[in-house]
Scaffold this motif. Structure first.
Motif, PDB file in Angstrom:
ATOM      1  N   CYS A 170     -10.060  11.641   0.197  1.00 26.15           N
ATOM      2  CA  CYS A 170      -9.563  11.302   1.532  1.00 26.15           C
ATOM      3  C   CYS A 170      -8.158  11.820   1.825  1.00 26.15           C
ATOM      4  CB  CYS A 170      -9.584   9.786   1.714  1.00 26.15           C
ATOM      5  SG  CYS A 170     -11.249   9.082   1.649  1.00 26.15           S
ATOM      6  N   ASN A 174      -6.253  12.986   5.462  1.00 26.00           N
ATOM      7  CA  ASN A 174      -5.049  12.359   6.012  1.00 26.00           C
ATOM      8  C   ASN A 174      -4.004  13.404   6.394  1.00 26.00           C
ATOM      9  OD1 ASN A 174      -2.104  11.049   5.002  1.00 26.00           O
ATOM     10  ND2 ASN A 174      -3.298   9.799   6.402  1.00 26.00           N
ATOM     11  N   THR A 203      -7.965   7.409   7.960  1.00 30.58           N
ATOM     12  CA  THR A 203      -8.191   7.537   6.524  1.00 30.58           C
ATOM     13  C   THR A 203      -8.594   6.200   5.905  1.00 30.58           C
ATOM     14  OG1 THR A 203      -6.519   9.285   6.466  1.00 30.58           O
ATOM     15  CG2 THR A 203      -7.188   8.337   4.356  1.00 30.58           C
ATOM     16  N   LEU A 206     -12.185   5.565   6.384  1.00 20.07           N
ATOM     17  CA  LEU A 206     -12.996   6.461   5.578  1.00 20.07           C
ATOM     18  C   LEU A 206     -13.107   5.985   4.126  1.00 20.07           C
ATOM     19  CD1 LEU A 206     -14.573   9.104   5.418  1.00 20.07           C
ATOM     20  CD2 LEU A 206     -12.417  10.283   4.926  1.00 20.07           C
ATOM     21  N   ILE A 207     -11.975   5.631   3.499  1.00 19.79           N
ATOM     22  CA  ILE A 207     -12.022   5.220   2.092  1.00 19.79           C
ATOM     23  C   ILE A 207     -12.795   3.919   1.916  1.00 19.79           C
ATOM     24  CG2 ILE A 207      -9.904   6.430   1.458  1.00 19.79           C
ATOM     25  CD1 ILE A 207      -8.391   3.826   1.561  1.00 19.79           C
TER      26      ILE A 207
END
Length: 455
Positions: A170, A174, A203, A206-207
């Protein structure tokens, strides 16, 4: 994670767990690092605005997310005691608590953010950037809190490489969104430092989604069936999490908020001083990732051994971790001394900011040794679930000793802004001494380990 029978095996297992944590922490920290340097390369006002916003955000987030770190020793001890059936229940309750905490912060922030910023002596431009940066970050608050619980579960199983891979996947995203949104490239709006906040929020979502997918579909995580059952909210389990987590959270809050408080107090100085302080503090925080990673690894391995009632092994791990941290921090200190100007030039192209940042970095040298002692010891004590003294020591060393000392030097001597850094150094040293004495007491009286030399 497995039982070890010699010092060599312990070193190997500790390093295998710690290195991925370190890379993960570097990855997570790099998001803030790139926020800072990319905003600084946009303008010094954006750097100052992001600095103020980050100071408020970091103090709140690290303190509250620290509460959720209690999942690590809870799960580690459950696994060490071979009580795996209770793991998914504890993790699920941690997720519920994370969502509630994030929503609470958002609601409270809606009422207190403007009064906080309006009471600071900031230029209108810096104040606006700080405000909008924090609003942008708030869109990623819920997933970030949830991810902390999921990562604690992943790490507690000793699978720290998984957290590392998620973060490394990720980080480039970012940076790309920072580039697009800060500088307004390829048709995206040019938002300056505020764009870094939106990039971070994207981000965080997403993680979190990646972590959920891994836990559901990859062994050994899927074995625990964390998301296959919707548990009812358990106030008793929340109490158990909070009993360990609140002291952890407050100790982290008192430690991180002192740096935020110093940054806020520096709002009375000019923009160059604020930007220089933030740049130097940002790099010092980068170096802190080493002892912090060792601290988190020690919580896992010590918690695992304590859960299995192998107190000799737990003590040996603590000795290994502290020795590693001190040695590596000394090397970082030497590097920092000789390359401080080059480091400063990473953050800005303005000569005045580079010169002052280099001076601040000299003071950061003295952070290293104290951090190398107190951070690993905190991790060891969390592994023992001994957290109350750490909370008390953090409050005394930073807020009773460190901040007043810094204020006196900054106000009544010619050191001015540098005086606050002397206060930070004194606070860190006091904390290191106090925590060292506590660890000796805990290992001698509560969890006595005999014949460590025989390992």
């Amino acid at each position: 994670m497995k039982q070890t029978h010699s010092k060599k095996e312990k070193i190997i297992q500790f390093v295998k767990i710690m290195l991925p944590i370190f890379i993960t922490q570097i990855g997570l920290f790099s998001m803030n690092f790139f926020d800072t340097i990319m905003s600084g390369n946009y303008s010094s006002s954006d750097l100052a605005g992001v600095a103020i916003g980050s100071s408020i955000w970091v103090a709140v987030f690290t303190g509250l997310s620290g509460i959720l770190l209690s999942i690590t020793p809870i799960v580690a001890q459950l696994i060490g005691a071979e009580n795996k059936k209770d793991v998914p229940f504890s993790v699920s309750q941690g997720v519920y608590l994370a969502v509630l905490m994030a929503l609470t912060v958002i609601v409270i922030g809606a009422f207190v953010l403007n009064p906080i910023l309006n009471n600071m002596e900031l230029s209108s431009k810096v104040r606006e950037i700080a405000h909008d940066y924090l609003i942008a970050l708030s869109f990623g608050m819920i997933p970030l809190f949830v991810y902390n619980v999921l990562r604690s579960f992943i790490d507690a199983l000793g699978q720290t490489r998984v957290s590392m891979m998620i973060t490394l996947l990720c980080l480039p995203i970012n940076v790309v969104f920072n580039y697009l949104l800060i500088f307004g490239k390829f048709g995206f709006p040019e938002l300056g430092g505020v764009g870094a906040g939106y990039a971070s929020s994207i981000t965080y979502w997403l993680i979190t989604f990646i972590a959920i997918g891994v836990i559901k579909g990859v062994q050994p995580f899927s074995h625990y069936n964390v998301f296959r059952r919707l548990y009812k909210i358990s106030l008793s389990e929340w109490k158990a999490i909070l009993k360990i987590g609140v002291p952890i959270g407050f100790s982290i809050f008192f430690e991180t908020s002192i740096f935020s408080a110093v940054t806020l107090l520096m709002s009375t100085f000019d923009t160059i001083t604020i930007a220089s302080h933030q740049a130097a503090l940002n790099f010092a925080s980068f170096v802190y990732m080493v002892p912090l990673s060792m601290s988190m690894a020690l919580t896992i391995v010590v918690g695992f051994e304590v859960g299995a009632k192998r107190y000799v092994d737990a003590k040996m791990y603590s000795m290994i971790g502290i020795a590693f941290a001190v040695g590596i921090s000394l090397l970082f200190g030497i590097f920092l001394f000789f390359f401080r100007e080059q480091i400063a030039s990473i953050y800005t192209k303005e000569a005045a900011v580079i010169a002052m940042t280099s001076k601040f970095l000299l003071f950061a040298l003295f952070f290293q040794l104290s951090d190398a002692i107190q951070a690993p010891i905190q991790g060891v004590l969390r592994g023992y679930k001994d957290v109350n003294f750490t909370f008390l020591m953090a409050f005394i060393s930073f807020w009773i000793v460190g901040l007043p000392t810094g204020y006196l030097f900054a106000t009544f001597t010619d050191l001015q802004a540098f005086g606050y850094w002397i206060g930070l150094i004194v606070g860190l040293a006091v904390g290191a001494i106090g925590l060292s004495l506590r660890l000796l007491y805990v290992q001698k009286t509560k969890f006595p380990a005999k014949n460590v030399s025989e390992i």
